[in-house]
Each structure stands twice: as C-alpha cells, then as structure tokens.
Design an enzyme around this catalytic site. Structure first.
Site, PDB file in Angstrom:
ATOM      1  N   ASP A 108      34.635  47.065  26.749  1.00 49.95           N
ATOM      2  CA  ASP A 108      35.207  47.683  28.313  1.00 49.95           C
ATOM      3  C   ASP A 108      35.610  48.877  28.067  1.00 49.95           C
ATOM      4  O   ASP A 108      35.959  49.753  29.118  1.00 49.95           O
ATOM      5  CB  ASP A 108      36.104  47.037  28.440  1.00 49.95           C
TER       6      ASP A 108
ATOM      7  N   ASP B 188      27.773  38.399  31.610  1.00 49.37           N
ATOM      8  CA  ASP B 188      29.256  38.646  31.038  1.00 49.37           C
ATOM      9  C   ASP B 188      29.487  37.507  30.861  1.00 49.37           C
ATOM     10  O   ASP B 188      29.395  36.010  31.003  1.00 49.37           O
ATOM     11  CB  ASP B 188      30.002  39.200  32.196  1.00 49.37           C
TER      12      ASP B 188
HETATM   13  C1  DGJ Z   1      33.761  42.653  32.365  1.00 49.87           C
HETATM   14  C2  DGJ Z   1      32.688  43.459  31.600  1.00 49.87           C
HETATM   15  O1  DGJ Z   1      33.341  43.862  30.440  1.00 49.87           O
HETATM   16  C3  DGJ Z   1      32.944  44.624  32.583  1.00 49.87           C
HETATM   17  O2  DGJ Z   1      31.603  45.602  32.628  1.00 49.87           O
HETATM   18  C4  DGJ Z   1      32.408  44.677  33.789  1.00 49.87           C
HETATM   19  O3  DGJ Z   1      31.143  43.979  34.368  1.00 49.87           O
HETATM   20  C5  DGJ Z   1      33.486  43.579  34.220  1.00 49.87           C
HETATM   21  N1  DGJ Z   1      33.889  42.321  33.516  1.00 49.87           N
HETATM   22  C6  DGJ Z   1      33.096  42.984  35.748  1.00 49.87           C
HETATM   23  O4  DGJ Z   1      33.573  42.321  36.504  1.00 49.87           O
END
Ligand code: DGJ
Length: 758
Positions: free
Chosen positions: A550, A480
C-alpha cells in the site's frame, strides 16, 4: 535421464545441467541425504561421503552398526523419537499416544512430466511452457504403523530448482493425527551460513535481514491465517562472503498462502537442517483409515553466482512453473481510483478519471473499494456484493459500457473473504464468521473473516462475485484481503477437527480462486492483502501479479521492491505512480522519480489524473510510451540488483540504489539509478553493469555514446551528474517539474542500452 538410481548403492542422483540432488538408502532402510548444490558428474557413487561419526552419548539405530546414529545423519524424512534429537520433518500421533516412526524405502517411480496431484485445488508447479519436468516419487513405509509416505521431487529441465512435497497415506485401520509435516527438509553438511529472510509490516513489506546462524534453532513463521507482511515464506542460506554476484547460496520457498513455518537448526556437529512447511502451531490433521494428506510444495534452488544468480533462478522457475499462462502478453498500463477518491466517488467522477486516463495512453481502469451498497466507509457491507445504484445509477454494466467505450478495459476490486457486522450477509449468517462463541470477537478494519472451510460459504460468495463479474464484463480483478484470523474456531468443524481450520480455510480460498479463474479465463487477477500481506507463490499460481505494498512512496518502494526481487520477478510486482504528496509518508518527490521506480514492476497510476497540469500530462504520456516500448525487456529480461542496501557495496559512496534488466539475447539493457539522500562533495560514482556481452558494442540511446560490454561491467558506467555546489543554472532547472539526476534528494536516471548491430 535426469534421475539415476543405482541399484547396488541405492543412490538417487537427481540432476540437470545446473544442479545435483543426491540421496541414498541408509543401511537401516531409511532415506539419507548426501548432497545438494552445483551439478556433479552422474554415474558415480557418492555414498562413501560419510556424513556422521561415532561419538559418545548418542542413540544408535542398532548394536551391529554403531555408526548409524540419526542425530548426525543427513536425512530426507527425519522423524521423532529414534535418536535424532533435532526437529523432525514429520510428526504423527498414534492411537496409543506415541509419535515414534520408522519409514524405510519401499519403492520408487520416475515419471516423465509432473505426477498428477491428488489435491488438484492446491497451487502446484506446472509445465505449461513445456520446459520439461521429471518427477521422482520415493515411497517409504512404516511397517510398524502401516503409514506410507511418498516424497515427491519435481525437477525442472531449464532451471536450477527442484520442488518437493509429500503425501502421507494411512494404510492402517485406525485414525492417525498428523501434527507436523514440513514440505521440504534439507540437511546440509556445513553450518557456515548467513540467513537472509524477508520481513516487514504493513506498508513496509519484505525488507531483507541477514544474520549469522549459530548452534540452535532459528525460525520465523506466520500464524495469522495468511503468509503475512511480517515474514515471507522464503529464505536463503548464504555461504561465506556471498555478494549479489558471487558465492554459493541456497533459496527455499513455500508454494502456500496460509500459516507457515521456516526453521533452520544447527547441531553440535555443525550440520544444518533447513525446513519449510505448514506451521505446526495451531495445526493438526486427522487422517482416517485409507485417507491421504498432501502437503504444499516447496521449491529449493542453488546458485554459485551470489544472490542475483539465486534470484534469477527463482524468477525463471516462477515464470515457467508457477505463473499462469499470461492473459495478455502485451504491455498495458492501468489506473486505479483508490488514492484518487477513496470511498467518495460517483459514476461521473469515475468516468472523468477514466476518460483522462485513456487520453494519456492507459489501457485499463480499475474501480477500487466502495462500489457496492452500504460501502461508504470501511465499516460496512463486505459480503454484500450488490451494486450501489446511488453511486453507479446504471450499475456495473452501465459503468463498464462507458469505460469500454473509451477504448480501455474495466477492472473491479473485490474482497471476497470478509464480511462486516453491518452487512446483510452477517445478519443472515453470523455463524459463517471464524470466531469462538465463548469469546469476544477481535476485529481488524471493522471486519471479520468468513469461514472458508465451509463449502456453502465459498458457494455463496462465488455466486455473488461471479454475477458482478458477468454484469460488469470485467477484464481484471483486484482481489483484496484486509485482516488476519483471530479466535480460530469453526462452528462447522467437530472439536477434534479444529486444528484443521487454518489449512481448510486456505484450501477454501484456493477453491474460490480455482472456480473464478476457470469460469472467467480471460480475467487477469491481481492479489492484494492490505498491499503485500500475502505475496507468495501460492497466490501467484492463480493471480500472476500482486499489489506489492500500500506504500506508494517511491523511496519506500525502492526498499520494498528491492527486497521483493530476491524471490519474485518484476512482472509480478504491482507498482503504481501515485500522487504528490505521498499519502503514506507525506514525502514529496518528482513525477519522474515516482515513474522511474514504478517502471521496475507491472506499472500503473493511482492518482486523480483530472487534477494534473498540462505539463504533467505530457510527462505522463511520455512515461507510458516509454514503459510500453521497454515492457518486454523489463518483464522478460534478467534482473540484477547493482547497488542494493541489503549487501551494501563499498563502491556506493553516494547513497544510491540501482537495478538493471538485460534481455535474453543480451542486446537490450536498462539500468535504473536512484539517488536517495544527496551527499555534499560527492565522489565520482561508477555503476558496474552486469549480464552484458563483454564483446558487444552498446549504444546509450539518450546520449548516443558507445561503450563495450566489458568496459561497462569492469571499468563501469560513470555517473558524472552529481551536484557539487558549483552548478550555475541549477536552480532554474530545478524549478521545472523535470528532475535532474544527482541534483538533490530523490532523483533518478534511466539508462537504455542497445547492442550495435553488426
Ligand atoms: C487495501 C488495499 O491494499 C488498497 O489498495 C485498497 O484496495 C483498499 N484496501 C480498499 O479498501
């Protein structure tokens, strides 16, 4: 030979069975461009195709050749200061303060395969699938400055695409400073283009926009330290009347994950200059005597078959020449605990979810954020990659053992490029964060970007992360990255190197990727940046899939995945079936709709499956079996947008979106049709399929109906399921968890077709 050079006319013709790219040495020795597009016959001279005219008020290169004015000459390496008043593709600042250059043809080499990269850490095209590639290197020299440029053109034998980049070598004894270097410069004779680009924001990534280009400069870029959710490093130039299936278009994408700039300029003579490369804003590179600088590569493709044709070219190119060799060439379905638990979990909860997931047929459990000491919210602990024993008493090793005992794999979330002020790492190394000591630090998600231009930072993070991957016997990593760079300054770089920071930083990120990918060759990496904030060809070189967004709402995902598909293959798009009500939009949709949308992607689940009813569990079991059965078709077939909101067809009268995949041998096909909002008194709606064998006889599995390929593509597939207000038993049916296509908002239908065997 896919690359011809005619010594007499000094013309280069790069070609394969799909495309031709033609350039030639101009009368003054510089490299001119002639043509890029549909394949032209080889062995012919095209240099008579003049691109410029004698006009008043222009600067000519010499008195004896008044027709050669750079201002309207199509070129390969346009430079600053010698009569071409459009944007240059390379700008170098010399010791005397000037920027003027004249690069003339010196020599060229043709290599069978790909010429070895100087900068091995940078993502670049490869030929692991042995499709056949040929490299042309054209060397140009500025003899006044003793600076040399190699232009590289790498042609794929099996796709309508070429990659281009350049190397700049300082042969002089003084330092020179590169201030701008486009990876690709494409000059075109016409200016009647529309521009398609992919824009967005968090949770709304890669929404296409189309606008008509006119005289002047159109550009979009990123200066955020990453390619960004806001603009993707890709664009397409569409000739007049382009549709998804018809018309000429050119696509250009950068193989890079940092700051980029895309720039399209139309001059007063109706010629187009298209460029993509590192963003010159905030960039300069000191090139000391004897040093070489290599730009990222860019890829350019041409299609006569509209945007679907262009996307298919790009999908093929990415599959053959960008993605790493698959770690698993088999279907697998993952479950991720982020939306199920956020930071609030312990080992018991995780094992419960994983147990249920394994019983439903899933293959991989991914432990998301919150597993390391101090990480109970997003305010702390990034950079400290030590397991939280309160949550996971037996550490990653214990949890992984329990998960693997269920017969499924174990995956782990990391965010290696960041730290929080509340962390041991920051307390020990406050100078490791990108910031300027004189200014307050801007903050995003309570975190700060580590300075990856410093190798000791990369070393430390590598040590810590690899220890976790070893301990947890990790099979999959979700990498991430959740904030952008601000106050771009490195205390480690000298004042005159500060313009190198952004590029050095992304090279550091690539360095860590290279090290981890080499040390853990079995691990499948998925990249993520608050969803799809860094969905680009640079990262796909290491991590063959990206968390698309997301936003897990299926309606939003229809738009996001549809936009993403213009460049990126389905197999690269992370897609999960999430819980109802959706966490980003609070929209309610059926389990079937959510699954039918996720089907056109990598496919997985992101919800607390222990909370599901037996009915829902049975549906999910069937969904997983269905995905696995058709995985090969979805991930390896040719993809078509049948009804796309980007170029709406007038035949779509009922607010639908529709996609299709067809296997290479045309024997298998699958169509997804998605109702967005229901329209009252609907019309009879047909979907016109693509890519089938017109002579083939296809059977629709669900109904046992037979159709000819020609019929499905020209007469259409009739969707006769729309609710007209008269259906009698509708309300009983709608009460069940299964949806009925066309009966209400957000309903969908998946059509599976197989060709009848002779
Ligand atoms: C942002 C990501 O896009 C989410 O899927 C998740 O992993 C969160 N960060 C976790 O902090």
């Amino acid at each position: 030979m896919p690359i011809d050079f005619n010594n007499k006319t000094q013309q280069f013709h790069i070609h394969n069975e799909f495309i031709s790219y033609i350039m030639y040495v101009l009368p003054n020795g510089e490299l001119g461009h002639l043509y890029f597009g549909q394949r032209l016959p080889e062995g012919r001279d095209y240099t008579y195709q003049k691109t410029n005219m004698n006009h008043v008020l222009k600067a000519y290169t010499a008195d004896d050749d008044s027709y050669l004015c750079l201002e309207d000459t199509l070129q390969e390496l346009p430079v600053y200061g010698r009569g071409d008043y459009r944007g240059e593709s390379l700008r170098i600042k010399y010791e005397d303060g000037s920027y003027i250059n004249k690069f003339t043809y010196k020599e060229h080499y043709v290599y069978d395969g790909i010429k070895q990269h100087t900068l091995v850490s940078m993502p670049h095209v490869h030929d692991e699938k042995k499709c056949g590639m040929t490299t042309l290197e054209v060397i140009l020299l500025d003899s006044y400055r003793q600076v040399e440029v190699s232009l590289f053109y790498i042609l794929s034998a099996k796709t309508a695409a070429i990659s281009r980049h350049m190397e700049i070598r300082n042969l002089s004894s003084a330092r020179v400073v590169i201030e701008q270097c486009a990876s690709l410069n494409l000059d075109l004779n016409e200016a009647s283009y529309d521009l398609l680009q992919l824009d967005g924001a968090w949770s709304r990534e890669r929404h296409p926009s189309i606008r008509t280009l006119d005289t002047g400069v159109t550009s979009f870029s990123s200066i955020r330290g990453s390619s960004s959710a806001n603009h993707n490093p890709f664009f397409a130039l569409l000739s007049e009347h382009v549709t998804e299936d018809l018309g000429d278009c050119i696509g250009i994408a950068l193989i890079y994950s940092g700051n980029f700039n895309a720039r399209i300029e139309i001059n007063q003579y109706k010629q187009t200059r298209a460029q993509i490369g590192i963003n010159e804003n905030g960039f300069h590179w000191n090139l000391e005597s004897g040093e070489c600088f290599e730009t990222p590569q860019a890829v350019v493709s041409f299609s006569q078959n509209g945007l679907n044709g262009l996307s298919q070219n790009m999908h093929r190119f990415i599959d053959y020449h960008i993605l790493p060799t698959p770690k698993r060439d088999e279907p697998y379905v993952l479950i991720n605990n982020w939306e199920a638990t956020y930071f609030d979990f312990d080992e018991k909860k995780i094992v419960e979810i994983a147990t249920e997931a394994s019983q439903l047929g899933m293959d991989l459990f991914v432990l998301d954020d919150g597993w390391f000491v101090g990480r109970d919210s997003d305010r702390s602990a990034l950079g400290d990659w030590f397991v939280n024993k309160d949550k996971l008493p037996e550490g990653l090793a214990g949890l992984s053992r329990k998960i693997k005992a269920l017969g499924i794999d174990f995956g782990l979330w990391i965010e290696p490029e960041m730290t929080n002020i509340e962390s041991i790492l920051y307390k020990e190394h406050p100078d490791w964060v990108i910031h300027h000591p004189a200014y307050p630090m801007s903050v995003g998600r309570h975190q700060y970007v580590l300075d990856y231009s410093r190798v000791e930072v990369v070393d430390t993070i590598y040590e810590r992360i690899s220890a976790c991957l070893v301990e947890g016997k990790v099979d999959y990593v979700k990498w991430d990255m959740n904030r952008l760079i601000s106050e771009p300054y490195s205390s480690h770089l000298s004042p005159d190197q500060q313009g190198e920071l952004f590029h050095r930083h992304i090279l550091g990120v690539y360095d860590l990727y290279n090290r981890l990918v080499s040390a853990f060759p079995h691990i499948l990496f998925e990249s993520c940046a608050s969803g799809g904030g860094r969905f680009d060809l640079g990262l796909l070189y290491f991590a063959p899939q990206t968390w698309t967004s997301d936003d897990t709402d299926p309606v939003e995902r229809l738009y996001i995945q549809n936009g993403t598909s213009y460049l990126y293959p389905l197999a690269t798009m992370g897609s999960h079936v999430a819980a109802d009500i959706n966490h980003q939009t609070l929209r309610k949709t059926s389990l079937s709709y959510r699954s039918d949308v996720a089907l056109f992607g990598t496919y997985g689940y992101e919800m607390d499956v222990t909370l599901l009813s037996d009915d829902e569990k049975n549906i999910i079991k069937k969904q997983i079996i269905f995905f696995k059965k058709h995985w090969d078709l979805i991930h390896k077939g040719s993809f078509y947008r049948l009804e796309s909101p980007v170029i709406p067809s007038k035949k779509n009268v009922n607010d639908l979106l529709s996609w299709m995949v067809v296997s290479e041998d045309k024997k298998q096909a699958m169509v997804g049709v998605y109702q967005i909002l229901t329209k009252p008194s609907p019309n009879v709606q047909r979907i016109y399929l693509r890519g089938l064998d017109p002579k083939g006889e296809y059977i629709e599995t669900a109904t046992n109906s037979f159709y000819s390929g020609a019929e499905l593509m020209t007469f259409g597939y009739v969707l006769d399921d729309f609710y007209t207000g008269i259906a009698s038993d509708l309300h009983d049916k709608l009460g069940k968890s299964q949806q009925i296509f066309g009966h209400g908002d957000f309903t969908s239908k998946i059509i599976v077709l197989s060709m009848k065997e002779e």
